[in-house]
Enzyme design. Structure first.
Site, short mmCIF file in Angstrom:
data_model
loop_
_atom_site.label_atom_id
_atom_site.label_comp_id
_atom_site.label_asym_id
_atom_site.label_seq_id
_atom_site.Cartn_x
_atom_site.Cartn_y
_atom_site.Cartn_z
N ASP A 72 0.82 -1.21 0.00
CA ASP A 72 0.00 0.00 0.00
C ASP A 72 0.86 1.26 0.00
O ASP A 72 2.07 1.21 0.23
CB ASP A 72 -0.96 -0.01 1.20
CG ASP A 72 -0.29 -0.43 2.50
OD1 ASP A 72 0.96 -0.42 2.56
OD2 ASP A 72 -1.00 -0.76 3.46
N ASP A 141 -7.65 -2.89 14.56
CA ASP A 141 -9.02 -3.25 14.16
C ASP A 141 -9.03 -4.42 13.16
O ASP A 141 -10.04 -4.67 12.51
CB ASP A 141 -9.72 -2.04 13.55
CG ASP A 141 -8.98 -1.48 12.34
OD1 ASP A 141 -7.95 -2.07 11.94
OD2 ASP A 141 -9.44 -0.47 11.78
N GLU A 148 -9.62 -1.68 5.40
CA GLU A 148 -10.28 -1.29 6.64
C GLU A 148 -11.51 -2.16 6.90
O GLU A 148 -11.98 -2.84 5.98
CB GLU A 148 -10.69 0.18 6.53
CG GLU A 148 -9.52 1.13 6.31
CD GLU A 148 -8.62 1.30 7.53
OE1 GLU A 148 -8.47 0.34 8.32
OE2 GLU A 148 -8.05 2.39 7.71
C1 GLP Z 1 -0.96 0.41 8.55
C2 GLP Z 1 -0.51 -0.41 7.37
C3 GLP Z 1 -0.66 -1.89 7.61
C4 GLP Z 1 -0.08 -2.26 8.96
C5 GLP Z 1 -0.81 -1.54 10.04
C6 GLP Z 1 -0.27 -1.84 11.43
O1 GLP Z 1 -2.28 0.76 8.50
N1 GLP Z 1 -1.20 -0.06 6.18
O2 GLP Z 1 -0.01 -2.59 6.58
O3 GLP Z 1 -0.16 -3.65 9.15
O4 GLP Z 1 -0.68 -0.14 9.82
O5 GLP Z 1 0.84 -1.05 11.65
P1 GLP Z 1 1.92 -1.26 12.77
O6 GLP Z 1 2.79 -2.34 12.29
O7 GLP Z 1 2.63 0.07 12.82
O8 GLP Z 1 1.20 -1.58 14.02
#
Ligand code: GLP
Length: 263
Positions: A72, A141, A148
């Site tokens: 992404d 979430d 999402e």
């Molecule tokens: C973002 C990314 C995800 C990731 C998530 C959790 O929204 N798009 O790919 O898994 O955050 O992030 P973190 O690893 O910082 O907890």
């Protein structure tokens, strides 16, 4: 689904990095038949990327014939923007390994035609014969990539509006200023991720415990897009003890006993 429970985040990162290196080696990739790796940004993969860099420096692995596709990218950020996932990936991994820049693919969040950009990304993945190993984290979430809650479990790469909770969670990368976090992103769909031949999702810390509970013990549900992993034949969840807090003791015991038997 395979579930690997480690004592802490460092042990999770070492295991995942070792597994990626093992998969690359086993595939014996060449320029003609490269290994295709899907990658995330976020805090979770940081330790994995540090371990992969060490493995490369110690000549235990090479990315010479590895092609990457990131999951992404935020809409509107230039690749040079320190908050972009482009910048994150070069800073934390690509600048430190022997990957050919031509083999790196990240969605262009500044494109004028989002639909075309996403369609081309899907086509490009297909050109390489699909993703061999997809690595991901998970949001509190239960979102994977930027899918999402309420994303279609059959979704493909597209533009998504971010949930307020995701904007809040990710604001720590923007100095805690929610107003600086882009409100949209281009993201692989759940269907795109599920098309990968193998998927590893890593989650650490108590904040991810509910997502891990839903992923392993919950029903497949578009509210928790990580639950789609239950439909995949080769899905692996790697988590630390803290992230298992909301699993029933018998679930934890079962998965630990399987791993102890080496099955
Ligand atoms: C973002 C990314 C995800 C990731 C998530 C959790 O929204 N798009 O790919 O898994 O955050 O992030 P973190 O690893 O910082 O907890």
């Amino acid at each position: 689904m395979r579930v690997i429970i480690k004592d802490n985040a460092n042990d999770c990162s070492s295991w995942v990095a070792g597994y990626i290196a093992y998969r690359i080696k086993k595939a014996k990739p060449t320029a003609k038949h490269p290994f295709v790796l899907g990658l995330p940004a976020g805090s979770t993969p940081l330790g994995i990327y540090q371990e992969l860099i060490k493995l490369y420096q110690n000549k235990k692995t090479s990315f010479e014939h590895v092609v990457t596709f990131n999951m992404d990218e935020y809409v509107g950020l230039s690749p040079r923007d320190p908050h972009s996932y482009h910048h994150f990936m070069y800073e934390n991994l690509f600048n430190h390994i022997d990957i050919n820049p031509k083999n790196i693919h990240i969605l262009n969040g500044q494109t004028k035609d989002y639909a075309k950009e996403c369609e081309n990304y899907e086509k490009n993945i297909t050109t390489y014969g699909g993703i061999d190993l997809m690595l991901g984290g998970v949001g509190r979430d239960g979102h994977i990539a930027f899918n999402e809650p309420f994303s279609s479990l059959g979704s493909r790469t597209r533009i998504k509006t971010l949930a307020p909770s995701t904007i809040k969670d990710n604001s720590h990368f923007f100095g805690g200023d929610i107003s600086q976090v882009p409100t949209q992103a281009l993201t692989m769909g759940v269907g795109t991720i599920l098309d990968s031949k193998e998927i590893i999702i890593m989650a650490t810390g108590a904040a991810k415990a509910e997502a891990i509970h839903q992923a392993i013990e919950g029903c497949i549900n578009h509210m928790w897009t990580i639950t789609a992993l239950q439909m995949h034949q080769h899905g692996i969840i790697v988590c630390d003890e803290e992230a298992t807090q909301k699993l029933s003791p018998s679930t934890v015991e079962y998965f630990k006993s399987i791993e102890n038997q080496g099955n």
